[in-house]
Design a protein around this motif. Structure first.
Motif, mmCIF file in Angstrom:
data_model
loop_
_atom_site.group_PDB
_atom_site.id
_atom_site.type_symbol
_atom_site.label_atom_id
_atom_site.label_comp_id
_atom_site.label_asym_id
_atom_site.label_seq_id
_atom_site.Cartn_x
_atom_site.Cartn_y
_atom_site.Cartn_z
ATOM 1 N N ALA A 50 0.832 -1.205 0.000
ATOM 2 C CA ALA A 50 0.000 0.000 0.000
ATOM 3 C C ALA A 50 0.868 1.257 0.000
ATOM 4 C CB ALA A 50 -0.926 -0.001 1.213
ATOM 5 N N GLY A 51 1.901 1.286 0.848
ATOM 6 C CA GLY A 51 2.777 2.449 0.901
ATOM 7 C C GLY A 51 3.576 2.639 -0.375
ATOM 8 N N ALA A 52 4.081 1.531 -0.941
ATOM 9 C CA ALA A 52 4.873 1.614 -2.165
ATOM 10 C C ALA A 52 4.017 2.039 -3.349
ATOM 11 C CB ALA A 52 5.536 0.265 -2.447
ATOM 12 N N GLN A 53 2.794 1.514 -3.418
ATOM 13 C CA GLN A 53 1.940 1.783 -4.578
ATOM 14 C C GLN A 53 1.236 3.132 -4.488
ATOM 15 O OE1 GLN A 53 -1.439 -0.879 -5.028
ATOM 16 N NE2 GLN A 53 -1.311 -0.736 -7.245
ATOM 17 N N LEU A 54 0.703 3.455 -3.313
ATOM 18 C CA LEU A 54 -0.133 4.645 -3.175
ATOM 19 C C LEU A 54 0.551 5.794 -2.451
ATOM 20 C CD1 LEU A 54 -3.464 2.820 -2.239
ATOM 21 C CD2 LEU A 54 -2.709 3.564 -4.503
ATOM 22 N N GLY A 55 1.730 5.567 -1.894
ATOM 23 C CA GLY A 55 2.473 6.627 -1.230
ATOM 24 C C GLY A 55 1.831 7.072 0.070
ATOM 25 N N LEU A 56 2.035 8.324 0.409
ATOM 26 C CA LEU A 56 1.542 8.860 1.677
ATOM 27 C C LEU A 56 0.040 9.100 1.672
ATOM 28 C CD1 LEU A 56 4.414 11.454 2.203
ATOM 29 C CD2 LEU A 56 4.146 9.286 3.415
#
Length: 436
Positions: A50-56
């Motif tokens: 989720a963090g890698a794909q959608l960022g902050l």
């Protein structure tokens, strides 16, 4: 059993002579352990993706789900403490057998897949740190996890679980090593960002399926039953209503702390991978170990080691919980003697089911089936499967013939139904995206 219960009560009576940290350790229980076990290696993989794909932009989901997660878990705990039976035990007594067997079957299969993915991630993490053969590590970790739950005295086992939760702080350390842009992180935390895309909705449902997962309901309810049975003066609240005020106060505090802690760790993982991997253009993470490997060139050796060590620690906490919740669900459905406070000879079928869940999960890692890919979709399936389970729980918790004087009412009931509706809406949104 009475002797063990007396020891617990004596320990609790001595809390006033202990320091704040000792009192905190004695206060936290099923809710805190349940919340911590939610951040297992498979959950780390989902949050990392989720963090890698959608960022902050996805941080708000973890803040938004805290009250929803706390409410549904408190309801599960109240069912167990009030009735003296877990979720499956109440299903077997008050609902049609086909519904019971369907729920138990889905839970058992999902837990087995989850166990396999967690063991695989733990073995890969250890291989990253010291080298060696992953299959051997899988078997070793399985033996350690199940050996502890079967052969350790229950009170000692609970202490081990509590101390194992400290491994989750590895991700807080990793977050501070990742140079997170805090202004942007705060914006992503407090301003919801939603995209109408298959990738976003699938990831959102995977997060919800990991955060609000059926095995957590079964585990916390069953552990409330265990705690009640171990105390000589405690009784199910249906038959001891004078104990309700103190019991509900403890359950609420324990659950709120546990779920807030769980989501804080999940947020730390999302921020770590968003500030490093997403920023560097790495948007596809297949597992928690992939996240650890990708972190090294971006965030340095220290973040890599901390992240990898955390995977092993969280797995040692989560695998026994997954196997245990599966055994409780099956055992209560079949009306076998169940309970971790029982010796293996006193609950042979229960412990055999627990060992079978772990063995089947281990077996998955030794087949061509990719446990990580299966796991991501099992998180999505868990999100969908959670809807009927939560619906039945909410109906169960509202019935006076089940809950006696203590049906769930007011704002807690409203939050429980809101949590259920949001899970249903996410599932419908994903289905709509697939078809249109």
């Amino acid at each position: 059993m009475t002797e063990v219960g007396s020891q617990i009560e004596q320990g609790q009576s001595n809390t006033l002579t202990k320091g704040p940290f000792q009192r905190f350790l004695r206060t936290i229980g099923p809710g805190f352990i349940t919340g911590a076990s939610d951040d297992d290696p498979s959950g780390i993989g989902t949050y990392s993706q989720a963090g890698a794909q959608l960022g902050l932009n996805v941080g708000w989901v973890m803040l938004f789900t805290v009250p929803l997660m706390a409410a549904i878990q408190e309801i599960a705990a109240r069912i167990g403490r009030t009735t003296g039976k877990g979720i499956s035990g109440n299903l077997s007594r008050h609902y049609p057998a086909p519904l019971l067997y369907l729920v138990v079957m889905f839970l058992f299969v999902a837990n087995v897949i989850n166990i396999g993915a967690d063991l695989s991630a733990m073995a890969d993490a250890l291989k990253l740190l010291i080298g060696g053969p992953s299959p051997l590590y899988v078997i070793a970790f399985a033996i350690i996890c199940i050996g502890a739950i079967v052969f350790l005295d229950y009170t000692r086992y609970v202490k081990v679980l509590k101390w194992t939760t400290l491994s989750l702080f590895a991700y807080v350390i990793a977050m501070f090593a990742a140079n997170v842009p805090w202004a942007d992180a705060a914006k992503g935390l407090f301003i919801p960002h939603i995209e109408w895309s298959g990738a976003f909705l699938t990831t959102l449902l995977a997060i919800l399926g990991t955060t609000i997962s059926p095995y957590l309901f079964f585990w916390q309810a069953s552990q409330e039953v265990e705690e009640e049975e171990l105390k000589p003066t405690a009784r199910p609240l249906r038959w001891a209503p004078w104990q309700a005020a103190g019991a509900f106060q403890r359950i609420r505090a324990d659950t709120l702390v546990g779920m807030a802690f769980s989501n804080l760790i999940a947020l730390a993982i999302i921020l770590t991978t968003a500030a490093t991997l997403h920023k560097a253009g790495v948007t596809e993470i297949a597992s928690s170990t992939d996240a650890a490997k990708a972190l090294e060139p971006v965030a340095g050796k220290f973040a890599f080691i901390i992240f990898s060590a955390g995977i092993i620690g969280t797995g040692l906490l989560a695998v026994p919980v997954l196997a245990g919740s599966a055994a409780f669900a099956v055992g209560e459905a079949m009306r076998w003697p169940v309970g971790l406070q029982r010796k293996p000879k006193q609950a042979a079928a229960f412990y055999s089911t627990l060992a079978a869940a772990a063995a089947l999960g281990t077996g998955i890692t030794l087949t061509p089936i990719d446990p990580i890919e299966a796991l991501y979709w099992s998180a999505v399936i868990n999100g969908i499967f959670a809807v009927p389970v939560m619906t039945v729980m909410m109906l169960m918790a509202s019935r006076k013939d089940i809950m006696g004087e203590f049906p769930v009412q007011g704002w807690l009931r409203s939050l429980g139904w809101l949590s259920t509706l949001i899970m249903a809406a996410s599932s419908l949104g994903l289905a709509a995206q697939w078809f249109w």
